[in-house]
Design an enzyme around this catalytic site. Structure first.
Site, PDB file in Angstrom:
ATOM      1  N   ARG A  17     -33.373 -12.851   7.048  1.00 39.18           N
ATOM      2  CA  ARG A  17     -34.117 -13.224   8.253  1.00 39.18           C
ATOM      3  C   ARG A  17     -35.591 -13.439   7.958  1.00 39.18           C
ATOM      4  O   ARG A  17     -36.259 -14.238   8.614  1.00 39.18           O
ATOM      5  CB  ARG A  17     -33.957 -12.141   9.330  1.00 39.18           C
ATOM      6  CG  ARG A  17     -32.546 -12.089   9.891  1.00 39.18           C
ATOM      7  CD  ARG A  17     -32.397 -11.059  11.007  1.00 39.18           C
ATOM      8  NE  ARG A  17     -30.989 -10.669  11.123  1.00 39.18           N
ATOM      9  CZ  ARG A  17     -30.483 -10.025  12.175  1.00 39.18           C
ATOM     10  NH1 ARG A  17     -31.266  -9.705  13.187  1.00 39.18           N
ATOM     11  NH2 ARG A  17     -29.203  -9.708  12.191  1.00 39.18           N
TER      12      ARG A  17
ATOM     13  N   ASP B 181     -19.173  -3.900  17.352  1.00 44.68           N
ATOM     14  CA  ASP B 181     -20.228  -3.193  16.616  1.00 44.68           C
ATOM     15  C   ASP B 181     -21.227  -2.459  17.516  1.00 44.68           C
ATOM     16  O   ASP B 181     -22.350  -2.196  17.103  1.00 44.68           O
ATOM     17  CB  ASP B 181     -20.985  -4.169  15.722  1.00 44.68           C
ATOM     18  CG  ASP B 181     -21.887  -5.088  16.521  1.00 44.68           C
ATOM     19  OD1 ASP B 181     -21.611  -5.302  17.708  1.00 44.68           O
ATOM     20  OD2 ASP B 181     -22.881  -5.588  15.957  1.00 44.68           O
ATOM     21  N   GLU B 182     -20.841  -2.143  18.714  1.00 49.48           N
ATOM     22  CA  GLU B 182     -21.745  -1.449  19.641  1.00 49.48           C
ATOM     23  C   GLU B 182     -20.991  -0.394  20.423  1.00 49.48           C
ATOM     24  O   GLU B 182     -19.854  -0.627  20.837  1.00 49.48           O
ATOM     25  CB  GLU B 182     -22.226  -2.408  20.729  1.00 49.48           C
ATOM     26  CG  GLU B 182     -23.211  -3.438  20.361  1.00 49.48           C
ATOM     27  CD  GLU B 182     -23.421  -4.281  21.597  1.00 49.48           C
ATOM     28  OE1 GLU B 182     -24.467  -4.124  22.234  1.00 49.48           O
ATOM     29  OE2 GLU B 182     -22.515  -5.060  21.949  1.00 49.48           O
TER      30      GLU B 182
ATOM     31  N   ASP C  76     -26.121   0.313  18.040  1.00 47.44           N
ATOM     32  CA  ASP C  76     -25.856  -1.073  17.652  1.00 47.44           C
ATOM     33  C   ASP C  76     -25.904  -1.174  16.133  1.00 47.44           C
ATOM     34  O   ASP C  76     -26.921  -0.836  15.518  1.00 47.44           O
ATOM     35  CB  ASP C  76     -26.940  -1.947  18.284  1.00 47.44           C
ATOM     36  CG  ASP C  76     -26.580  -3.409  18.262  1.00 47.44           C
ATOM     37  OD1 ASP C  76     -27.148  -4.163  19.053  1.00 47.44           O
ATOM     38  OD2 ASP C  76     -25.741  -3.802  17.429  1.00 47.44           O
ATOM     39  N   MET C  77     -24.847  -1.620  15.534  1.00 45.17           N
ATOM     40  CA  MET C  77     -24.842  -1.762  14.085  1.00 45.17           C
ATOM     41  C   MET C  77     -25.761  -2.917  13.676  1.00 45.17           C
ATOM     42  O   MET C  77     -25.825  -3.941  14.354  1.00 45.17           O
ATOM     43  CB  MET C  77     -23.419  -2.040  13.570  1.00 45.17           C
ATOM     44  CG  MET C  77     -22.382  -1.011  14.005  1.00 45.17           C
ATOM     45  SD  MET C  77     -22.858   0.669  13.628  1.00 45.17           S
ATOM     46  CE  MET C  77     -22.790   0.656  11.846  1.00 45.17           C
TER      47      MET C  77
END
Length: 704
Positions: A60, A120-121, A18-19
DNA sequence: ACGGTTTACACC
DNA sequence: TGGTGTAAA
């Protein structure tokens, strides 16, 4: 819902990669000053700073979340860098992210079966590679383990004060179970792959390594960013016991909610109380079994070999007050969407040699004024024709068909004016049923080309436009003819009038968009050219056919045509007046195609503006009422009249057994196979019968 | 009156 | 089958 194969002894090695905040990373690579900064990618800066679709890990920390507005993000994190998603044709353009995703997939597919799960996975099945490593060069024999691998997180492993050393020990234990050893090998391989991704793309990613997809996916999200997590068999039950049910893939939505509300299941472990039969009772056989297996960490779902997407779509929403109120504005936006879609189809063709066969239109609508406002706008699909103008035309037809159905029978004819009570809040067009051009398709074209070498080149004049349509889809160009009636001149004139109306409406409604040049859908402004690029064919395929040419040629020259064919041809030619013979015409296009192909690595085929060729809808309704010309205008490949008579219709409308086997047998073996290959995936559309006229023409008995 | 836009897939 | 709904990123 994926079907769970009852396979508890699952020793596969599966990874999910997963990016990390992928869109942000793509922008950071483009603009390195953003690295290490709080940053987010937003789209549509217009309203409240736009919506965030990806947030860097630095941001985040400040509490910035996806689904915040740009303005909100600035409040909690004044330092944040907001990068806009590229915009093209008035909508978000995700191509840079798609391309970056492809880079990653290319790298990750090196060590085993690779499934592109999203932009992206990916999932990887590394079983074979892990087994090989275990056999040849197991971790226990290594004196050094890569730094990236020893940074792995091993679920259930007590790491204490020296995690690296403990992980290294776990990875290299000689007394481990075979499963754990395989997983350790998987961890080494994934660590290596992730490093390669970083070196070659500058992107970091996280990964989960487990014995099935479900657990690998779960694990990849547990330690982000830029870390990997292993799920040994022995850790599974404890992991799932307390895992909130909604964390499980597939259970984040209504099914998970139902589990919570209806069965009081809050963790995956809670599911263990229910018998398989009970779960099946509630949720059906498949889902019930799947749930029962899921509770135990069992998932037999295979990693599919897929590096490319199965469909392409382009869509846009028009929320609330921005809802589209006129057919004209719908047409304008459809035009934008279709252009993007067409561009992507061209890229797919060039890069991957694939052709899509189905065009689908989706819309969301509301009826402000009305009784049954719960009705949904129906999706419609039809065979896909490879030309931007045709895609636009067909998409509009599909929309109008959907609109009529949506509004019910009493729809007032609203040609471009303010309507009665409906609004379109979402529009999308998509292309699906994408198949690789069978390796033989290039060879069949070579075959045709060679066929033509016996014919002299004829200079083209005014028919050029028609003839130079792209020679791509077999249904469109080589075999199938017609099926897509063009419009006659009266209707064309009418359309020009409508264009004016269209313009007026658009100007009224979307002033800012209209300022963009080339935005209106007037004929003058349509691109007058399109480009088609193809790689050259493999040279080796056709020599072995040479011996068969004479036979073919003979058939062609002596062909006098079968009744249906002749009928159509006569009809067509009388309408088109001064056309050359079909033979010449087809040869022209085909040979042009192959001449270019032979000339080098890349070729370009230009074909002229389509504005004077294709027009408007051929569906029943406002346009459909007009007498339709039976226009077998293009694709008269003229290779062999008998063959042509068999393949007059678009390929999707055939049944294999409708084809005269004798005619087919005249063809070389490979070609016969290819014809079958073309016909197999294609079936008759049963939604919008745009080809009724022609079908009826040729198949009075079978089609109505 | 919605974070927006894409993809995949099961079901009927 | 195509069309619909669900789920996910």
């Amino acid at each position: 819902m994926p079907v769970a194969r009852p396979e508890s002894s699952d020793s596969r090695v599966i990874a999910h990669v997963d990016m990390d905040c992928f869109y942000v990373q793509v922008e950071q690579r483009k603009q390195p000053s953003l690295r290490g900064q709080p940053a987010a990618v937003v789209q549509y800066n217009s309203w409240q700073g736009g919506g965030l679709i990806a947030v860097s890990y630095e941001a985040r920390k400040f509490g910035v979340k996806r689904s915040m507005r740009g303005d909100e993000a600035k409040q909690v994190c004044p330092e944040i860098h907001l990068v806009q998603v590229p915009v093209a044709r008035g909508k978000a353009d995700l191509n840079s992210y798609r391309n970056a995703g492809s880079e990653v997939v290319t790298i990750l597919s090196r060590r085993g079966r690779c499934e592109r799960a999203s932009i992206d996975e990916v999932y990887l099945d590394l079983t074979i590679a892990a087994e090989a490593m275990l056999a040849d060069n197991p971790p226990e024999c290594l004196e050094t383990i890569s730094e990236e691998a020893v940074k792995s997180h091993v679920l259930g492993l007590e790491v204490g004060t020296n995690p690296r050393e403990n992980v290294r020990h776990w990875l290299t234990r000689s007394d481990a179970s075979r499963r754990d050893k395989l997983l350790a090998c998987g961890a080494l391989i994934v660590a290596e792959l992730r490093l390669q991704v970083l070196e070659e793309t500058e992107f970091t990613c996280s990964a989960g390594i487990a014995h099935n997809k479900m657990l690998a996916k779960l694990a990849s999200g547990m330690n982000k960013p830029a870390q990997q997590t292993l799920v040994p068999f022995s850790s599974i039950s404890k992991l799932l016991e307390t895992l909130p049910i909604k964390k499980m893939k597939q259970l984040g939505g209504k099914l998970g909610t139902s589990l919570q509300i209806d069965l009081g299941v809050n963790t995956v472990g809670d599911l263990l109380q229910f018998s398989e039969e009970k779960l099946q009772e509630y949720y059906g056989l498949n889902t019930g079994s799947w749930l029962w297996n899921t509770a135990r960490g069992i998932s037999g779902e295979e990693v599919k070999e897929r590096l490319l997407p199965n469909s392409h779509g382009s869509g846009k929403t028009f929320p609330g007050p921005r809802a589209l109120k006129t057919v004209a504005s719908v047409e304008k936006w459809l035009s934008e969407l279709c252009e993007e879609l067409s561009e992507r189809l061209q890229s797919d063709l060039e890069q991957n040699k694939r052709i899509a066969h189905t065009l689908t239109l989706h819309a969301q609508a509301h009826k402000s004024n009305d009784a049954d406002s719960f009705k949904k706008f129906p999706s419609k699909s039809c065979p896909l024709r490879y030309e931007t103008a045709k895609i636009k035309e067909d998409a509009l037809s599909l929309f109008q068909a959907g609109l009529r159905e949506y509004l019910g029978q009493y729809n007032v004819k609203t040609s471009g004016n303010k309507n009665c009570g409906w609004g379109i809040t979402g529009l999308s067009v998509s292309a699906s049923k994408i198949v690789a051009i069978p390796s033989g398709t290039r060879s069949i074209m070579n075959y045709f080309q060679n066929q033509e070498e016996t014919y002299p080149q004829v200079k083209l004049s005014s028919e050029k436009l028609i003839q130079d349509a792209p020679l791509l889809s077999p249904s469109e160009n080589c075999l199938g003819c017609g099926g897509h009636p063009t419009l006659q001149s009266t209707e064309q004139l009418a359309r020009h009038e409508e264009d004016k109306e269209t313009k007026r409406c658009i100007e009224e409604e979307d002033k800012e968009m209209c300022k963009e040049k080339g935005f209106l859908l007037s004929p003058e402004q349509l691109p007058d050219k399109e480009t088609l690029i193809c790689s050259s064919p493999d040279a080796e395929v056709y020599p072995k056919w040479e011996k068969e040419y004479p036979r073919w040629e003979k058939d062609q020259t002596e062909s006098s045509g079968v009744s249906l064919t002749e009928k159509s041809r006569d009809t067509f030619e009388s309408e088109e007046g001064k056309r050359k013979s079909n033979k010449e015409k087809g040869m022209q296009t085909i040979s042009r195609y192959f001449q270019s192909q032979n000339s080098g690595s890349l070729i370009q085929i230009e074909h002229a503006s389509t504005t004077n060729l294709s027009e408007s809808s051929s569906l029943s309704g406002p346009h459909g009422e007009q007498p339709q010309e039976n226009s077998l205008t293009r694709g008269e490949s003229s290779v062999d009249a008998r063959l042509c008579s068999q393949f007059k219709r678009p390929a999707w409308s055939y049944d294999i057994d409708e084809i005269d086997q004798d005619v087919l047998k005249e063809l070389p073996k490979q070609i016969q196979e290819e014809v079958h290959a073309w016909l197999r995936p294609q079936k008759r559309s049963n939604t919008v019968k745009r080809d009724l006229g022609i079908t009826r023409y040729f198949l009075p008995s079978k089609d109505k």
